[in-house]
Design an enzyme around this catalytic site. Structure first.
Site, short mmCIF file in Angstrom:
data_model
loop_
_atom_site.label_atom_id
_atom_site.label_comp_id
_atom_site.label_asym_id
_atom_site.label_seq_id
_atom_site.Cartn_x
_atom_site.Cartn_y
_atom_site.Cartn_z
N SER A 166 -14.44 6.14 -4.97
CA SER A 166 -14.94 4.86 -5.48
C SER A 166 -16.39 4.98 -5.87
O SER A 166 -16.94 4.08 -6.50
CB SER A 166 -14.77 3.77 -4.43
OG SER A 166 -15.42 4.14 -3.24
N HIS A 179 -8.14 4.96 -8.87
CA HIS A 179 -8.82 4.23 -7.79
C HIS A 179 -7.94 3.10 -7.27
O HIS A 179 -7.75 2.09 -7.96
CB HIS A 179 -10.17 3.69 -8.30
CG HIS A 179 -10.98 3.04 -7.25
ND1 HIS A 179 -11.77 1.94 -7.48
CD2 HIS A 179 -11.12 3.31 -5.92
CE1 HIS A 179 -12.35 1.57 -6.36
NE2 HIS A 179 -11.97 2.39 -5.40
N GLU A 225 -7.43 1.43 -10.84
CA GLU A 225 -8.35 1.69 -11.95
C GLU A 225 -8.11 3.13 -12.39
O GLU A 225 -8.25 4.06 -11.59
CB GLU A 225 -9.80 1.50 -11.50
CG GLU A 225 -10.16 0.04 -11.27
CD GLU A 225 -11.59 -0.16 -10.80
OE1 GLU A 225 -12.28 -1.01 -11.36
OE2 GLU A 225 -12.02 0.54 -9.85
N ASN A 278 -15.64 -2.57 -8.23
CA ASN A 278 -16.72 -2.45 -7.25
C ASN A 278 -18.06 -2.87 -7.86
O ASN A 278 -18.92 -3.40 -7.16
CB ASN A 278 -16.80 -1.03 -6.70
CG ASN A 278 -15.68 -0.76 -5.71
OD1 ASN A 278 -14.91 -1.66 -5.36
ND2 ASN A 278 -15.56 0.47 -5.26
N1 3HC Z 1 -1.19 -2.63 5.05
C1 3HC Z 1 0.00 -2.88 4.47
N2 3HC Z 1 0.45 -4.14 4.23
C2 3HC Z 1 -0.33 -5.17 4.59
C3 3HC Z 1 -1.59 -4.98 5.20
C4 3HC Z 1 -2.01 -3.65 5.43
N3 3HC Z 1 -3.19 -3.36 5.99
N4 3HC Z 1 -2.13 -6.20 5.43
C5 3HC Z 1 -1.27 -7.11 4.98
N5 3HC Z 1 -0.18 -6.50 4.46
C6 3HC Z 1 0.95 -7.12 3.79
C7 3HC Z 1 1.76 -8.01 4.69
O1 3HC Z 1 2.81 -7.30 5.30
C8 3HC Z 1 2.28 -9.04 3.69
O2 3HC Z 1 3.40 -8.49 3.01
P1 3HC Z 1 4.59 -9.43 2.48
O3 3HC Z 1 3.99 -10.52 1.66
O4 3HC Z 1 5.46 -8.47 1.70
O5 3HC Z 1 5.28 -9.95 3.71
C9 3HC Z 1 1.17 -9.19 2.68
O6 3HC Z 1 0.39 -8.00 2.80
C10 3HC Z 1 0.31 -10.41 2.93
O7 3HC Z 1 -0.17 -10.29 4.25
P2 3HC Z 1 -0.48 -11.52 5.23
O8 3HC Z 1 0.37 -12.70 4.82
O9 3HC Z 1 -0.40 -11.06 6.64
O10 3HC Z 1 -2.01 -11.75 5.02
P3 3HC Z 1 -2.83 -12.42 3.88
O11 3HC Z 1 -2.06 -13.44 3.11
O12 3HC Z 1 -4.07 -12.80 4.57
O13 3HC Z 1 -3.12 -11.22 2.86
C11 3HC Z 1 -4.48 -9.46 2.05
C12 3HC Z 1 -3.78 -10.04 3.26
C13 3HC Z 1 -3.42 -9.12 1.00
C14 3HC Z 1 -5.17 -8.19 2.51
C15 3HC Z 1 -5.46 -10.53 1.47
O14 3HC Z 1 -6.30 -11.01 2.48
C16 3HC Z 1 -6.32 -10.01 0.34
O15 3HC Z 1 -5.90 -9.98 -0.80
N6 3HC Z 1 -7.59 -9.63 0.66
C17 3HC Z 1 -8.55 -9.09 -0.29
C18 3HC Z 1 -8.67 -7.62 -0.06
C19 3HC Z 1 -9.63 -6.98 -1.04
O16 3HC Z 1 -10.48 -7.62 -1.65
N7 3HC Z 1 -9.51 -5.65 -1.16
C20 3HC Z 1 -10.39 -4.90 -2.03
C21 3HC Z 1 -11.49 -4.33 -1.20
S1 3HC Z 1 -12.59 -3.30 -2.18
C22 3HC Z 1 -11.80 -1.81 -2.26
O17 3HC Z 1 -10.76 -1.58 -1.70
C23 3HC Z 1 -12.47 -0.79 -3.11
C24 3HC Z 1 -12.92 0.41 -2.32
O18 3HC Z 1 -13.46 1.34 -3.25
C25 3HC Z 1 -13.91 0.10 -1.26
#
Ligand code: 3HC
Length: 389
Positions: free
Chosen positions: A225, A246, A258, A296
């Site tokens: 990233s 990515h 990405e 990012n």
């Molecule tokens: N691993 C696998 N599956 C997961 C998980 C994990 N860690 N966390 C949640 N899930 C799954 C659940 O099983 C559920 O699946 P389903 O709908 O098929 O039953 C689904 O995701 C939704 O989970 P929940 O209902 O328990 O929880 P939320 O509705 O709170 O959703 C989330 C969780 C999808 C992680 C949501 O909070 C979200 O979209 N968060 C934003 C995350 C984000 O911004 N990520 C980007 C970060 S930056 C990055 O990655 C870049 C890097 O370079 C740093």
């Protein structure tokens, strides 16, 4: 929206919208890809350019101009394109749904290799195994390999419990995963996705070794990233076959990939990476090899701004809640920082600061202090919030 919520929204979200316009203006990515990036990479209900059109370009321009007069921060100065579109009464997202040719798999991909055993590597291995591919994943010890299988099995167990998949399908996915402690196991794969430590020297050594091991014509992908993919490609004799893929955290859930092309990435390799990402259920966007890529570069300055806002006395929970309620983001900035890890966030912010040379991108003092104190987020049970209970 209450007045304090509106204030937080404008303080954090308007510069992010402005930044998205600058990215579009520079021709770095299309409006559709910028919007898709934030929707599918971060779970936002709408992309920044759609939000901007809904609020009204003139409203955002005027609010930013007033802020710029106050702060003198170039990041608050309305982008030229924002001013132009606002003056003309135009939109950013109009006419962006033109049909484009469907990308095709220009390489035969049957077996996929993944290098790494951390959260991202495990998630990526799961994505390809669920997509029907045989996956060889390489780690440094049997214990680390067991972590990958454990991670995938846990996710699939949860999916079975929720009725999203069957026990048979779970077994089939796990059956497509093979762990190996030697990189030589990658000799025969058609694509390798590297997801090891975010350290240039470590990755350079790996790419040189992959060049030696992996059969000619295979695609060598990195999920870095923050490191220049061009440098990784230069460690091989086949820079045209090196591409960025990515993924976002958690990889099995976030739909975005990405696809990053360097100047030397061959168009067939980039097209194959796009087609393959779609085939495994992801939404790919395309961009060039520049710090932060699309997501990012837009996300972390906003997170950093949230830390600065907290330094000015606003409470963390108030900011988290206000952002979720007003912008509809799935997590507040401090909740997300704790998931991503403050060390990772700081490294990305430092990289953005270096590349774009904007004083406003300097990492917030508290972010630096958190990393120095070892308060990295959920993984250390304490970050901005406390998870020790
Ligand atoms: N691993 C696998 N599956 C997961 C998980 C994990 N860690 N966390 C949640 N899930 C799954 C659940 O099983 C559920 O699946 P389903 O709908 O098929 O039953 C689904 O995701 C939704 O989970 P929940 O209902 O328990 O929880 P939320 O509705 O709170 O959703 C989330 C969780 C999808 C992680 C949501 O909070 C979200 O979209 N968060 C934003 C995350 C984000 O911004 N990520 C980007 C970060 S930056 C990055 O990655 C870049 C890097 O370079 C740093």
């Amino acid at each position: 929206m209450t007045a304090p919520e509106q204030q937080i929204f404008e303080t954090l979200i308007y510069p992010y919208l402005n930044h998205a316009v600058r990215m579009c203006e520079a021709g770095y990515a299309t409006a559709v890809d910028i919007d898709n990036g934030m929707r599918f990479g971060c779970g936002y209900p709408k992309g920044p350019l759609t939000v901007l059109d809904e609020i009204g370009p003139a409203v955002v321009r005027d609010a930013l101009a007033a802020r710029f007069a106050d702060t003198g921060d170039h990041l608050h100065r309305p982008a030229d394109l924002l001013v132009k579109v606002a003056d003309e009464g135009g939109r950013f997202t109009a006419g962006t749904d033109d049909a484009v040719a469907e990308p095709r798999l220009r390489h035969d991909i049957a077996r996929v290799g993944v290098v790494g055993t951390g959260t991202m590597a495990s998630g990526i291995a799961q994505v390809f195994a669920q997509g029907g591919y045989d996956v060889v994943f390489v780690g440094r010890s049997e214990d680390k390999l067991a972590c990958v299988t454990g991670y995938v099995a846990k996710n699939l167990d949860r999916a079975v419990e929720r009725g999203k998949t069957t026990p048979e399908e779970k077994e089939a996915v796990l059956g497509r995963l093979t762990g190996a402690t030697s990189r030589e196991a990658l000799a025969d794969v058609d694509l390798v996705v590297e997801a090891i430590a975010e350290d240039l020297d470590v990755k350079l050594e790996l790419f040189a070794d992959l060049d030696r091991i992996v059969k000619p014509g295979a695609i060598l992908a990195t999920t870095t990233s923050s490191l220049p993919i061009t440098r990784l490609a230069a460690a091989t004799q086949r820079p045209g076959d090196v591409v960025g893929l990515h993924f976002f955290n958690p990889a099995p859930v976030m739909k975005l990939v990405e696809v990053i092309s360097t100047e030397q990435t061959s168009p067939e390799v980039a097209e194959t990476a796009i087609a393959l990402s779609r085939k495994v259920g992801k939404v790919p966007v395309s961009a060039g090899d520049r710090a932060g890529f699309i997501v990012n570069a837009l996300l972390f300055p906003y997170l950093n701004d949230a830390v600065k806002l907290a330094e000015n006395g606003e409470e963390l929970a108030v900011i988290d809640t206000a952002v979720k309620d007003t912008a509809g983001f799935p997590m507040g900035p401090f909740e997300l920082l704790d998931v991503v890890g403050n060390d990772v966030s700081l490294a990305i912010q430092e990289e953005l600061h270096r590349e774009f040379d904007e004083p406003g991108l300097a990492p917030a003092k508290t972010l630096v202090a958190k990393v120095e104190a070892g308060e990295l987020g959920r993984k250390t049970k304490k970050g901005f919030h406390d998870y020790s209970a």
